[in-house]
Scaffold this motif. Structure first.
Motif, PDB file in Angstrom:
ATOM      1  N   ARG A   1      12.681   1.153  -1.084  1.00 18.81           N
ATOM      2  CA  ARG A   1      12.106   0.007  -1.814  1.00 18.81           C
ATOM      3  C   ARG A   1      10.812   0.430  -2.499  1.00 18.81           C
ATOM      4  O   ARG A   1       9.883   0.893  -1.847  1.00 18.81           O
ATOM      5  CB  ARG A   1      11.806  -1.144  -0.850  1.00 18.81           C
ATOM      6  CG  ARG A   1      13.063  -1.748  -0.309  1.00 18.81           C
ATOM      7  CD  ARG A   1      12.755  -2.676   0.834  1.00 18.81           C
ATOM      8  NE  ARG A   1      14.009  -3.031   1.472  1.00 18.81           N
ATOM      9  CZ  ARG A   1      14.411  -4.276   1.682  1.00 18.81           C
ATOM     10  NH1 ARG A   1      13.623  -5.291   1.353  1.00 18.81           N
ATOM     11  NH2 ARG A   1      15.562  -4.517   2.251  1.00 18.81           N
ATOM     12  N   LYS A   2      10.771   0.182  -3.828  1.00 20.70           N
ATOM     13  CA  LYS A   2       9.628   0.613  -4.616  1.00 20.70           C
ATOM     14  C   LYS A   2       8.633  -0.534  -4.787  1.00 20.70           C
ATOM     15  O   LYS A   2       9.031  -1.703  -4.876  1.00 20.70           O
ATOM     16  CB  LYS A   2      10.132   1.089  -5.994  1.00 20.70           C
ATOM     17  CG  LYS A   2       9.102   1.814  -6.795  1.00 20.70           C
ATOM     18  CD  LYS A   2       9.706   2.403  -8.068  1.00 20.70           C
ATOM     19  CE  LYS A   2       8.637   3.030  -8.930  1.00 20.70           C
ATOM     20  NZ  LYS A   2       7.594   2.113  -9.341  1.00 20.70           N
ATOM     21  N   VAL A   3       7.373  -0.184  -4.819  1.00 25.29           N
ATOM     22  CA  VAL A   3       6.319  -1.173  -5.108  1.00 25.29           C
ATOM     23  C   VAL A   3       6.580  -1.739  -6.514  1.00 25.29           C
ATOM     24  O   VAL A   3       6.925  -0.984  -7.413  1.00 25.29           O
ATOM     25  CB  VAL A   3       4.940  -0.469  -5.032  1.00 25.29           C
ATOM     26  CG1 VAL A   3       3.831  -1.362  -5.545  1.00 25.29           C
ATOM     27  CG2 VAL A   3       4.651   0.008  -3.619  1.00 25.29           C
ATOM     28  N   PRO A   4       6.428  -3.061  -6.726  1.00 29.67           N
ATOM     29  CA  PRO A   4       6.664  -3.636  -8.065  1.00 29.67           C
ATOM     30  C   PRO A   4       5.853  -2.906  -9.149  1.00 29.67           C
ATOM     31  O   PRO A   4       4.668  -2.613  -8.957  1.00 29.67           O
ATOM     32  CB  PRO A   4       6.190  -5.079  -7.909  1.00 29.67           C
ATOM     33  CG  PRO A   4       6.371  -5.380  -6.449  1.00 29.67           C
ATOM     34  CD  PRO A   4       6.100  -4.082  -5.736  1.00 29.67           C
ATOM     35  N   ASP A   5       6.536  -2.626 -10.283  1.00 28.88           N
ATOM     36  CA  ASP A   5       5.934  -1.841 -11.366  1.00 28.88           C
ATOM     37  C   ASP A   5       4.588  -2.389 -11.832  1.00 28.88           C
ATOM     38  O   ASP A   5       3.663  -1.634 -12.112  1.00 28.88           O
ATOM     39  CB  ASP A   5       6.889  -1.787 -12.577  1.00 28.88           C
ATOM     40  CG  ASP A   5       8.065  -0.852 -12.291  1.00 28.88           C
ATOM     41  OD1 ASP A   5       7.902   0.059 -11.439  1.00 28.88           O
ATOM     42  OD2 ASP A   5       9.132  -1.066 -12.894  1.00 28.88           O
TER      43      ASP A   5
ATOM     44  N   THR B   1       0.858  -1.184   0.000  1.00 29.55           N
ATOM     45  CA  THR B   1       0.000   0.000   0.000  1.00 29.55           C
ATOM     46  C   THR B   1       0.900   1.241   0.000  1.00 29.55           C
ATOM     47  O   THR B   1       2.124   1.122  -0.082  1.00 29.55           O
ATOM     48  CB  THR B   1      -0.978  -0.004   1.197  1.00 29.55           C
ATOM     49  OG1 THR B   1      -1.879   1.100   1.052  1.00 29.55           O
ATOM     50  CG2 THR B   1      -0.250   0.108   2.535  1.00 29.55           C
ATOM     51  N   ARG B   2       0.325   2.444   0.028  1.00 30.36           N
ATOM     52  CA  ARG B   2       1.132   3.659   0.033  1.00 30.36           C
ATOM     53  C   ARG B   2       2.031   3.729   1.275  1.00 30.36           C
ATOM     54  O   ARG B   2       1.616   3.209   2.319  1.00 30.36           O
ATOM     55  CB  ARG B   2       0.213   4.887  -0.025  1.00 30.36           C
ATOM     56  CG  ARG B   2      -0.238   5.155  -1.443  1.00 30.36           C
ATOM     57  CD  ARG B   2      -1.037   6.421  -1.483  1.00 30.36           C
ATOM     58  NE  ARG B   2      -2.400   6.138  -1.033  1.00 30.36           N
ATOM     59  CZ  ARG B   2      -3.470   6.100  -1.841  1.00 30.36           C
ATOM     60  NH1 ARG B   2      -3.337   6.335  -3.128  1.00 30.36           N
ATOM     61  NH2 ARG B   2      -4.663   5.848  -1.363  1.00 30.36           N
ATOM     62  N   PRO B   3       3.225   4.309   1.197  1.00 28.36           N
ATOM     63  CA  PRO B   3       3.806   5.079   0.083  1.00 28.36           C
ATOM     64  C   PRO B   3       4.414   4.179  -1.007  1.00 28.36           C
ATOM     65  O   PRO B   3       4.748   3.026  -0.745  1.00 28.36           O
ATOM     66  CB  PRO B   3       4.909   5.891   0.771  1.00 28.36           C
ATOM     67  CG  PRO B   3       5.332   5.039   1.919  1.00 28.36           C
ATOM     68  CD  PRO B   3       4.091   4.328   2.395  1.00 28.36           C
ATOM     69  N   GLU B   4       4.558   4.766  -2.190  1.00 28.33           N
ATOM     70  CA  GLU B   4       5.073   4.005  -3.330  1.00 28.33           C
ATOM     71  C   GLU B   4       6.533   3.574  -3.115  1.00 28.33           C
ATOM     72  O   GLU B   4       6.943   2.508  -3.564  1.00 28.33           O
ATOM     73  CB  GLU B   4       4.947   4.864  -4.598  1.00 28.33           C
ATOM     74  CG  GLU B   4       5.019   4.081  -5.861  1.00 28.33           C
ATOM     75  CD  GLU B   4       4.783   4.958  -7.079  1.00 28.33           C
ATOM     76  OE1 GLU B   4       3.783   5.719  -7.084  1.00 28.33           O
ATOM     77  OE2 GLU B   4       5.586   4.896  -8.012  1.00 28.33           O
ATOM     78  N   VAL B   5       7.296   4.441  -2.408  1.00 29.50           N
ATOM     79  CA  VAL B   5       8.676   4.066  -2.061  1.00 29.50           C
ATOM     80  C   VAL B   5       8.804   4.118  -0.539  1.00 29.50           C
ATOM     81  O   VAL B   5       8.445   5.113   0.085  1.00 29.50           O
ATOM     82  CB  VAL B   5       9.700   5.037  -2.707  1.00 29.50           C
ATOM     83  CG1 VAL B   5      11.126   4.593  -2.364  1.00 29.50           C
ATOM     84  CG2 VAL B   5       9.508   5.098  -4.213  1.00 29.50           C
ATOM     85  N   PHE B   6       9.289   3.049   0.052  1.00 24.58           N
ATOM     86  CA  PHE B   6       9.490   2.992   1.506  1.00 24.58           C
ATOM     87  C   PHE B   6      10.903   2.482   1.779  1.00 24.58           C
ATOM     88  O   PHE B   6      11.268   1.405   1.277  1.00 24.58           O
ATOM     89  CB  PHE B   6       8.445   2.074   2.148  1.00 24.58           C
ATOM     90  CG  PHE B   6       8.680   1.827   3.605  1.00 24.58           C
ATOM     91  CD1 PHE B   6       8.568   2.862   4.530  1.00 24.58           C
ATOM     92  CD2 PHE B   6       9.031   0.561   4.069  1.00 24.58           C
ATOM     93  CE1 PHE B   6       8.802   2.640   5.875  1.00 24.58           C
ATOM     94  CE2 PHE B   6       9.266   0.337   5.423  1.00 24.58           C
ATOM     95  CZ  PHE B   6       9.144   1.372   6.323  1.00 24.58           C
ATOM     96  N   GLU B   7      11.667   3.278   2.517  1.00 24.51           N
ATOM     97  CA  GLU B   7      13.050   2.903   2.842  1.00 24.51           C
ATOM     98  C   GLU B   7      13.803   2.496   1.573  1.00 24.51           C
ATOM     99  O   GLU B   7      14.527   1.503   1.559  1.00 24.51           O
ATOM    100  CB  GLU B   7      13.071   1.739   3.850  1.00 24.51           C
ATOM    101  CG  GLU B   7      12.361   2.038   5.151  1.00 24.51           C
ATOM    102  CD  GLU B   7      13.293   2.628   6.221  1.00 24.51           C
ATOM    103  OE1 GLU B   7      14.503   2.408   6.127  1.00 24.51           O
ATOM    104  OE2 GLU B   7      12.782   3.320   7.111  1.00 24.51           O
TER     105      GLU B   7
END
Ligand code: ADE
Length: 233
Positions: free
Chosen positions: A194-198, A186-192
């Motif tokens: 690490r990006k959510v898979p495209d 879930t949000r945020p899209e980037v955390f530490e």
């Protein structure tokens, strides 16, 4: 009476006080799809100390739950009707391993009884005469059947038809396909960093569905290959 009635026999009925007050089990009770009665086994002990256990024949450490008291408690809860009574499930590490398919079967019944043991053991004759099914929730020893009964009730209550809404039932179906769940974000899209898979941001629902299935399969292969042994995956 609810669609499903569960009776719990225990010497520690207080443990169950909050079980019905939270989440989906509470909803099942409110919708009158489930009712749970909690019976204190001690209430069936005739002596003034309310004795429910005694030393083992043949010696050895620990106490054994008395068969006469357990049988009396059972009879006071659900008397034999026309020589039968609902299923009597004894929770014990020696039982058959509890799983989702068993939970499904139990959720279809009208009524059943859960027996929670304490002390070293329950007299074998009670098991032979009164118990219809022995169930374990896993290969470890708890101090008593009560925590196992809570696990059992939670898993069964959510499967009673009408307890989950359509959306939740859909989720349940995917759990019931015998694979472990895929990763979720879930949000945020980037955390530490690490990006959510495209693929999850692509809006391509067919691709997302395929990705989730592949992730489930991969996770199951890595963590629980035994679950794949009997499936076509
Ligand atoms: N009572 C004690 N240990 C247990 C277990 N693992 N499952 C069910 N009941 C139990």
């Amino acid at each position: 009476m609810g669609r499903l009635s569960i009776h719990i026999l225990s010497i520690f009925p207080g443990i169950f006080e909050d079980l019905l007050n939270y989440g989906i089990v509470r909803r099942a009770v409110e919708k009158k799809l489930l009712d749970v009665s909690i019976v204190n086994i001690r209430d069936s002990a005739p002596d003034k100390h309310k004795t429910v256990d005694d030393v083992p024949y043949g010696g050895g450490a620990g106490m054994i739950m008395k068969p006469d008291i357990l049988a009396a408690s059972l009879e006071s809860t659900v008397p034999f009707r026309e020589h039968r009574r609902p299923e009597v499930v004894f929770l014990t590490p020696q039982g058959k391993r509890f799983d989702q398919s068993h939970a499904n079967k139990m959720s279809m019944l009208d009524e059943f009884i859960l027996i929670c043991g304490r002390y070293r053991a329950v007299d074998e004759r009670f098991r032979e005469i009164c118990v219809t099914d022995e169930i374990s929730i896993g290969d470890y020893v708890l101090s008593g059947g009560e925590p196992a009964a809570m696990v059992f009730i939670d898993a069964v209550a959510r499967l009673i038809p009408g307890v989950l809404n359509d959306f939740e039932s859909g989720i349940e179906d995917s759990f019931q396909n015998a694979l472990l769940d895929c990763p979720w974000y879930t949000r945020p899209e980037v955390f530490e960093g690490r990006k959510v898979p495209d693929v999850l941001l692509s809006g391509n629902h067919a691709e997302i569905k395929k990705w989730r299935y592949e992730q489930s399969l991969k996770r199951t292969r890595q963590r629980r290959p035994d679950l794949l042994d009997n499936s076509e995956c």
